[in-house]
Design an enzyme around this catalytic site. Structure first.
Site, PDB file in Angstrom:
ATOM      1  N   ARG A   1      -7.410 -52.070  30.476  1.00  0.00           N
ATOM      2  CA  ARG A   1      -8.208 -51.602  29.332  1.00  0.00           C
ATOM      3  C   ARG A   1      -7.667 -52.625  28.770  1.00  0.00           C
ATOM      4  NH1 ARG A   1      -6.707 -45.762  27.492  1.00  0.00           N
ATOM      5  NH2 ARG A   1      -4.538 -46.459  28.437  1.00  0.00           N
TER       6      ARG A   1
ATOM      7  N   LYS B   1      -5.585 -41.025  45.250  1.00  0.00           N
ATOM      8  CA  LYS B   1      -5.170 -39.767  44.645  1.00  0.00           C
ATOM      9  C   LYS B   1      -4.480 -39.017  43.697  1.00  0.00           C
ATOM     10  CE  LYS B   1      -1.458 -37.718  46.131  1.00  0.00           C
ATOM     11  NZ  LYS B   1       0.194 -37.540  46.201  1.00  0.00           N
TER      12      LYS B   1
ATOM     13  N   LYS C   1       0.041 -45.050  57.991  1.00  0.00           N
ATOM     14  CA  LYS C   1       1.271 -45.061  58.549  1.00  0.00           C
ATOM     15  C   LYS C   1       1.209 -45.432  59.996  1.00  0.00           C
ATOM     16  CE  LYS C   1       3.842 -43.057  54.869  1.00  0.00           C
ATOM     17  NZ  LYS C   1       4.498 -43.600  54.283  1.00  0.00           N
TER      18      LYS C   1
ATOM     19  N   HIS D   1      -2.661 -42.288  52.262  1.00  0.00           N
ATOM     20  CA  HIS D   1      -2.069 -43.103  52.281  1.00  0.00           C
ATOM     21  C   HIS D   1      -1.213 -43.025  53.544  1.00  0.00           C
ATOM     22  CE1 HIS D   1       1.844 -42.479  50.504  1.00  0.00           C
ATOM     23  NE2 HIS D   1       2.438 -42.894  50.512  1.00  0.00           N
TER      24      HIS D   1
ATOM     25  N   ASP E   1       1.205 -32.236  45.432  1.00  0.00           N
ATOM     26  CA  ASP E   1       0.690 -33.709  46.014  1.00  0.00           C
ATOM     27  C   ASP E   1       1.022 -33.865  46.951  1.00  0.00           C
ATOM     28  OD1 ASP E   1       2.079 -36.419  44.385  1.00  0.00           O
ATOM     29  OD2 ASP E   1       4.141 -35.771  45.078  1.00  0.00           O
TER      30      ASP E   1
ATOM     31  N   GLU F   1      11.878 -35.997  51.349  1.00  0.00           N
ATOM     32  CA  GLU F   1      12.284 -37.652  50.793  1.00  0.00           C
ATOM     33  C   GLU F   1      13.616 -37.322  48.855  1.00  0.00           C
ATOM     34  OE1 GLU F   1       8.910 -39.188  47.959  1.00  0.00           O
ATOM     35  OE2 GLU F   1       7.837 -37.230  47.511  1.00  0.00           O
TER      36      GLU F   1
ATOM     37  N   HIS G   1      -1.113 -35.265  52.097  1.00  0.00           N
ATOM     38  CA  HIS G   1      -0.266 -35.643  53.618  1.00  0.00           C
ATOM     39  C   HIS G   1       0.172 -35.054  54.745  1.00  0.00           C
ATOM     40  CE1 HIS G   1      -0.071 -39.131  50.494  1.00  0.00           C
ATOM     41  NE2 HIS G   1       0.359 -38.675  50.646  1.00  0.00           N
TER      42      HIS G   1
ATOM     43  N   LYS H   1      12.300 -32.738  47.074  1.00  0.00           N
ATOM     44  CA  LYS H   1      12.109 -33.958  46.934  1.00  0.00           C
ATOM     45  C   LYS H   1      13.738 -33.991  46.930  1.00  0.00           C
ATOM     46  CE  LYS H   1       7.626 -36.337  44.380  1.00  0.00           C
ATOM     47  NZ  LYS H   1       7.495 -36.821  44.967  1.00  0.00           N
TER      48      LYS H   1
END
Ligand code: NDP
Ligand code: BG6
Length: 481
Positions: free
Chosen positions: A51, A149, A183, A179, A236, A217, A241, A329
């Site tokens: 933008r 996503k 992998k 994604h 998420d 993670e 995934h 996480k």
């Protein structure tokens, strides 16, 4: 072993959101690596659109810095980096207005190359972009659109988005990114299952005790607090995934390795999933050294940064074999792993103190991707028949010679697949809707009950509730380390 690089046909790739975090961190560095490897043909062009107005020269400088930061080793090849940046252009575009569209058309119409549009912008803009591409004459039957996503936030919104995209594009033109499917080891999972005779006869409830999928993670929510707090780990990570990994591990052998054959089989898995019982789910929120609620700026946030659940697949192959999935996480280690735990031998011929031993096949996605098969052998030396488990380790970097293998990140592999027109590693619309249909009642249940996730210490393996899911079944999670 040197990997083979087959150049793709010349293309123009327009990245909407080219100045954004994902484009600068993953997409553009990934494209540079493909360029340097000789896979991206020298005539190809990348047009970043966003933008805020800027000159192409300024955008190239920004992109150079991003590549140097996120792909430092390859960026040392300054000649290649200069040549790559000559292929990069910037075009100001307003996804919600008319600015820039005519100029974009002028840039593109002279070419007869493959045209791909990557929607790396907020999902609210996906529909507007699709509509404008059509209205400005930028979409033809060969056009491909790549959609990031999240694809919806529940089944209704995913269905609405599918319907919007379907007004302008055929399903064969739509590439929904997950994604994880790009992998290396995820694809290897299919190679191991369907390229070997060894595993498939044992790949069922008769021989497999249970399967664990962990995506742990160490990072927190980073700069994405707004998005994440409205999503949580279930939306998420789990809905996409982890469910994709579950599908690949559980699906029937497709008749061919082609997009619809593979995606039909994955869809059957999702449709065979039983609803998850409340006592088979655990939610957590990190606290301690880093505190989730402080990071999102909401002391009462009920969003989970960790989720674990037990899934059952009601079909002939898997009835009776539970699948345990967890993701979170700020856990103790970064680890993405699928573990297939085989059953005990039907009868042990060895003395009691030889111990109980099980074969465990562990497929590591990251870090140190590889596959390990735990086998039971006799402990060497005198002293009778004592059994120990040893790993038959196939760490790919060691087996294939690390320096020789061309490391391909998930995004770069997937973008090259878009240019090749191969949708196998992309989610089909019905798959995404079915995944939401399984996840929605779980989230609705939490909302109705006002469920509050249990705190867990940063650096731990999640809340105790997750362990209890396993303990009640007489099992235990693999260590996150
Ligand atoms: P950012 O907020 O960093 O970037 C957004 C981009 O969109 C900017 O280039 C911005 O340009 C552009 N943009 C915003 N409004 C408009 C508009 N009206 N017209 C044209 N361009 C506009 O987002 P991310 O890069 O983080 O995310 C992009 C997509 O990727 C999202 O769908 C996200 O969910 C997904 N994703 C992101 C991940 C990540 O790690 N970042 C991981 C997985 C998915 P300007 O600044 O000039 O407004
Ligand atoms: C993204 C999630 O899709 O995947 C992030 O939105 C997460 O929250 C990321 O951190 C994990 O990907 P990877 O490849 O680092 O395991």
């Amino acid at each position: 072993m040197v990997s083979r690089v087959i150049p793709v046909d010349p293309f123009d790739l327009v990245i909407f959101g080219g100045t954004g975090d994902l484009a600068q961190r993953k997409i553009l560095p990934g494209l540079f690596r493909r360029f340097r490897a000789g896979q991206m043909p020298p005539q190809a062009r990348i047009i970043a659109a966003a933008r805020t107005a800027q000159e192409s020269a300024a955008f190239r400088a920004q992109t150079r810095a991003a590549i140097q930061e996120h792909s430092p080793t390859e960026a040392r090849d300054t000649g290649a980096l200069d040549r790559f940046l000559q292929r990069v252009h910037f075009q100001q575009i307003d996804a919600l207005g008319d600015t820039g569209w005519r100029a974009l058309r002028d840039l593109l119409t002279a070419s007869d190359r493959i045209e791909a549009y990557y929607f790396s912008v907020s999902p609210d803009l996906f529909g507007a972009l699709a509509e404008r591409l059509q209205n400005h004459g930028l979409a033809g039957p060969q056009t491909r659109v790549v959609v990031e996503k999240p694809f919806g936030r529940d089944q209704a919104t995913a269905r609405a988005l599918n319907a919007t995209l379907a007004q302008y594009f055929d399903e064969s033109q739509i590439y929904r990114i997950d994604h994880y499917l790009g992998k290396e080891t995820v694809q290897n999972l299919m190679a191991v299952r369907f390229g070997n005779m060894l595993f498939e006869p044992l790949w069922n409830a008769q021989y497999v005790d249970h399967i664990q999928i962990t995506v742990a993670e160490t990072v927190g929510i980073g700069g994405r607090a707004g998005y994440y707090d409205a999503a949580g780990a279930m939306r998420d990570m789990m809905q996409n995934h982890l469910m994709q990994l579950l599908c690949l591990i559980a699906m029937e052998p497709p008749s061919r390795f082609d997009p619809d054959a593979v995606r039909d089989e994955k869809l059957k898995v999702i449709r065979a999933l039983d609803p998850v019982k409340p006592h088979h789910i655990a939610r957590g929120q990190y606290s301690g050294l880093a505190d989730y609620r402080s990071e999102v700026g909401d002391p009462r946030s009920k969003t989970e940064s960790f989720v674990a659940l037990r899934a059952n697949i009601s079909n002939w192959r898997w009835s009776g074999t539970p699948f345990y999935l967890r993701t979170g996480k700020r856990m103790g280690a970064r680890l993405s792993e699928i573990t297939v735990v085989f059953k005990d031998t039907p009868h042990s011929i060895f003395e009691e103190d030889a111990g109980r031993h099980r074969n465990v096949l562990s497929i590591r996605l990251q870090p140190n991707e590889g596959i390990t098969l735990g086998v039971t052998i006799k402990e060497p030396g005198p002293g009778g028949m004592r059994l120990i488990d040893v790993p038959l380790d196939m760490t790919f970097a060691e087996a294939l010679g690390d320096e020789e293998v061309d490391h391909v990140d998930a995004y770069e592999r997937l973008i090259m697949d878009v240019i090749r027109g191969n949708q196998t590693l992309f989610m089909r619309g019905d798959e995404v809707e079915a995944a939401w249909a399984w996840v929605d009642p779980i989230i609705e249940g939490w909302t109705k009950r006002g469920d509050v996730p249990k705190p867990y210490e940063c650096g731990s393996s999640g809340p105790g509730d997750a362990d209890q899911i396993m303990q009640r079944d007489g099992r235990a999670w693999r260590k996150v380390s």
